[in-house]
Design a protein around this motif. Structure first.
Motif, PDB file in Angstrom:
ATOM      1  N   UNK A  34     -47.251 -14.939 -21.109  1.00 18.73           N
ATOM      2  CA  UNK A  34     -47.136 -15.475 -22.579  1.00 18.73           C
ATOM      3  C   UNK A  34     -46.115 -14.842 -23.082  1.00 18.73           C
ATOM      4  N   UNK A  35     -46.045 -14.850 -24.512  1.00 21.88           N
ATOM      5  CA  UNK A  35     -44.899 -14.328 -25.300  1.00 21.88           C
ATOM      6  C   UNK A  35     -45.377 -12.956 -25.409  1.00 21.88           C
ATOM      7  N   UNK A  36     -46.390 -12.518 -24.724  1.00 20.45           N
ATOM      8  CA  UNK A  36     -46.670 -10.690 -24.829  1.00 20.45           C
ATOM      9  C   UNK A  36     -45.842 -10.263 -23.969  1.00 20.45           C
ATOM     10  N   UNK A  37     -45.377 -10.840 -22.801  1.00 14.68           N
ATOM     11  CA  UNK A  37     -44.445 -10.429 -21.736  1.00 14.68           C
ATOM     12  C   UNK A  37     -43.229  -9.783 -22.548  1.00 14.68           C
ATOM     13  N   UNK A  38     -42.681 -10.228 -23.659  1.00 15.75           N
ATOM     14  CA  UNK A  38     -41.558  -9.712 -24.250  1.00 15.75           C
ATOM     15  C   UNK A  38     -41.885  -8.446 -24.838  1.00 15.75           C
ATOM     16  N   UNK A  39     -43.261  -8.061 -25.212  1.00 12.65           N
ATOM     17  CA  UNK A  39     -43.625  -6.848 -26.085  1.00 12.65           C
ATOM     18  C   UNK A  39     -43.803  -5.663 -25.202  1.00 12.65           C
ATOM     19  N   UNK A  40     -43.690  -5.757 -23.885  1.00 13.52           N
ATOM     20  CA  UNK A  40     -43.723  -4.450 -23.055  1.00 13.52           C
ATOM     21  C   UNK A  40     -42.592  -4.137 -22.319  1.00 13.52           C
ATOM     22  N   UNK A  41     -41.479  -4.770 -22.575  1.00 14.53           N
ATOM     23  CA  UNK A  41     -40.018  -4.474 -22.058  1.00 14.53           C
ATOM     24  C   UNK A  41     -39.032  -3.841 -23.156  1.00 14.53           C
ATOM     25  N   UNK A  42     -38.723  -2.785 -23.043  1.00 12.62           N
ATOM     26  CA  UNK A  42     -37.707  -2.043 -23.960  1.00 12.62           C
ATOM     27  C   UNK A  42     -36.600  -3.146 -24.508  1.00 12.62           C
ATOM     28  N   UNK A  43     -36.014  -3.774 -23.568  1.00  9.56           N
ATOM     29  CA  UNK A  43     -34.941  -4.606 -23.942  1.00  9.56           C
ATOM     30  C   UNK A  43     -35.384  -5.837 -24.857  1.00  9.56           C
ATOM     31  N   UNK A  44     -36.513  -6.275 -24.808  1.00  6.99           N
ATOM     32  CA  UNK A  44     -36.992  -7.318 -25.807  1.00  6.99           C
ATOM     33  C   UNK A  44     -38.009  -7.052 -26.853  1.00  6.99           C
ATOM     34  N   UNK A  45     -38.475  -5.495 -26.890  1.00  8.52           N
ATOM     35  CA  UNK A  45     -39.494  -5.153 -27.672  1.00  8.52           C
ATOM     36  C   UNK A  45     -39.232  -5.446 -29.314  1.00  8.52           C
ATOM     37  N   UNK A  46     -37.979  -5.062 -29.554  1.00 10.79           N
ATOM     38  CA  UNK A  46     -37.448  -5.362 -31.045  1.00 10.79           C
ATOM     39  C   UNK A  46     -37.574  -6.673 -31.594  1.00 10.79           C
ATOM     40  N   UNK A  47     -36.924  -7.752 -30.599  1.00  5.89           N
ATOM     41  CA  UNK A  47     -37.105  -9.215 -31.156  1.00  5.89           C
ATOM     42  C   UNK A  47     -38.322  -9.744 -31.068  1.00  5.89           C
ATOM     43  N   UNK A  48     -39.160  -9.367 -30.165  1.00  6.30           N
ATOM     44  CA  UNK A  48     -40.461  -9.599 -30.169  1.00  6.30           C
ATOM     45  C   UNK A  48     -41.375  -9.263 -31.392  1.00  6.30           C
ATOM     46  N   UNK A  49     -41.238  -8.042 -31.780  1.00  5.22           N
ATOM     47  CA  UNK A  49     -41.989  -7.555 -32.871  1.00  5.22           C
ATOM     48  C   UNK A  49     -41.495  -8.095 -34.051  1.00  5.22           C
ATOM     49  N   UNK A  50     -40.385  -8.300 -34.246  1.00  3.82           N
ATOM     50  CA  UNK A  50     -39.511  -9.117 -35.530  1.00  3.82           C
ATOM     51  C   UNK A  50     -39.913 -10.337 -35.499  1.00  3.82           C
ATOM     52  N   UNK A  51     -40.206 -11.079 -34.253  1.00  4.92           N
ATOM     53  CA  UNK A  51     -40.758 -12.432 -34.142  1.00  4.92           C
ATOM     54  C   UNK A  51     -42.053 -12.713 -34.634  1.00  4.92           C
ATOM     55  N   UNK A  52     -42.838 -11.789 -34.231  1.00  8.34           N
ATOM     56  CA  UNK A  52     -44.346 -11.773 -34.683  1.00  8.34           C
ATOM     57  C   UNK A  52     -44.715 -11.463 -35.852  1.00  8.34           C
ATOM     58  N   UNK A  53     -44.081 -10.158 -36.391  1.00  7.59           N
ATOM     59  CA  UNK A  53     -44.294  -9.528 -37.761  1.00  7.59           C
ATOM     60  C   UNK A  53     -43.533 -10.488 -38.864  1.00  7.59           C
ATOM     61  N   UNK A  54     -42.289 -11.200 -38.744  1.00  3.36           N
ATOM     62  CA  UNK A  54     -41.818 -12.084 -39.340  1.00  3.36           C
ATOM     63  C   UNK A  54     -42.564 -13.291 -39.650  1.00  3.36           C
ATOM     64  N   UNK A  55     -43.248 -13.756 -38.579  1.00  3.22           N
ATOM     65  CA  UNK A  55     -43.569 -15.096 -38.665  1.00  3.22           C
ATOM     66  C   UNK A  55     -45.067 -14.769 -39.492  1.00  3.22           C
ATOM     67  N   UNK A  56     -45.849 -13.833 -39.156  1.00  2.12           N
ATOM     68  CA  UNK A  56     -47.157 -13.494 -39.829  1.00  2.12           C
ATOM     69  C   UNK A  56     -46.893 -13.112 -41.401  1.00  2.12           C
ATOM     70  N   UNK A  57     -45.900 -12.462 -41.857  1.00  2.15           N
ATOM     71  CA  UNK A  57     -45.859 -12.389 -43.129  1.00  2.15           C
ATOM     72  C   UNK A  57     -45.232 -13.353 -44.062  1.00  2.15           C
ATOM     73  N   UNK A  58     -44.315 -14.329 -43.397  1.00  4.36           N
ATOM     74  CA  UNK A  58     -43.909 -15.468 -44.156  1.00  4.36           C
ATOM     75  C   UNK A  58     -45.142 -16.569 -44.474  1.00  4.36           C
ATOM     76  N   UNK A  59     -45.662 -16.583 -43.150  1.00  2.00           N
ATOM     77  CA  UNK A  59     -46.503 -17.832 -43.131  1.00  2.00           C
ATOM     78  C   UNK A  59     -47.665 -17.417 -43.778  1.00  2.00           C
ATOM     79  N   UNK A  60     -48.246 -16.071 -43.991  1.00  6.09           N
ATOM     80  CA  UNK A  60     -49.211 -15.745 -44.853  1.00  6.09           C
ATOM     81  C   UNK A  60     -48.883 -16.029 -46.317  1.00  6.09           C
ATOM     82  N   UNK A  61     -47.516 -15.654 -46.833  1.00  5.78           N
ATOM     83  CA  UNK A  61     -47.250 -15.732 -47.997  1.00  5.78           C
ATOM     84  C   UNK A  61     -47.079 -17.255 -48.640  1.00  5.78           C
TER      85      UNK A  61
END
Length: 201
Positions: A34-61
């Motif tokens: 799944x999308x979680x694959x990108x959260x366990x590799x250093x190359x992709x962890x930053x855009x992965x975290x940004x994707x999920x946290x950004x989605x969480x905060x904007x949709x919550x608002x």
């Protein structure tokens, strides 16, 4: 409607961030993690975290902003807060740690999908079964079923199911949030209204 704009921004964060991850590590599409694959590799962890946290905060608002126009505003606000908590929990429990952490990650993901399905169903019901809203709910449900089929298998289309689910959820919110009627006004105390009865003679 500002809430719709926030949802669009949240979806843009999610899919934009995951698209960057796919470009950097396209093998994740076939890894069936799944999308979680990108959260366990250093190359992709930053855009992965940004994707999920950004989605969480904007949709919550967006959800909290639209809550006042729904028949159950406090309930919608609580669901928006839980939505953020679940997504952050998913980020903080990488499945590669195995054991209890892996199962916690899976449990948080299942809870997130359940919450989104319940919320989507209620919003469509409050929008009086809007045809497009129902169609997007079915897209969401189909993606959830696809993800559920592959979540415990070594190979498959887990990320495709997750992406379909989240796309359906985002489209549903954009469609039905402006259609949800507000609560009926509360009647004032007796004697405060205008007397429109015919005068007696």
């Amino acid at each position: 409607m500002r809430a719709v704009g926030d949802v669009v921004r949240g979806e843009a964060c999610l899919f934009g961030g995951i698209a960057i991850c796919v470009v950097l590590r396209p093998e994740g599409l076939a890894a069936n993690n799944g999308m979680s694959y990108y959260g366990v590799h250093w190359l992709t962890v930053t855009p992965y975290v940004g994707a999920l946290v950004g989605a969480a905060l904007f949709i919550r608002r967006g959800l909290r902003g639209a809550a006042a126009a729904t028949p159950a505003p406090e309930h919608v606000r609580r669901m928006a807060d839980v939505f953020v908590a679940l997504l952050i929990g998913i980020v903080l429990t990488p499945y590669t740690l195995g054991g209890a952490v892996d199962w916690a990650h899976r449990g948080l993901g299942a809870a997130l999908f359940a919450l989104q399905l319940v919320l989507g169903t209620r919003l469509v019901a409050w929008a009086h079964g809007d045809t497009l809203g129902v169609a997007f709910l079915l897209v969401q449900l189909g993606g959830g079923i696809l993800a559920a089929v592959f979540v415990l298998q070594p190979d498959g289309l887990l990320i495709h199911g997750e992406a379909t689910f989240q796309l359906g959820f985002g489209l549903l919110l954009v469609r039905v949030l402006p259609l949800v009627p507000s609560r009926a006004p509360v009647a004032g105390p007796p004697g405060r209204g205008t007397d429109i009865s015919p005068a007696t003679t």
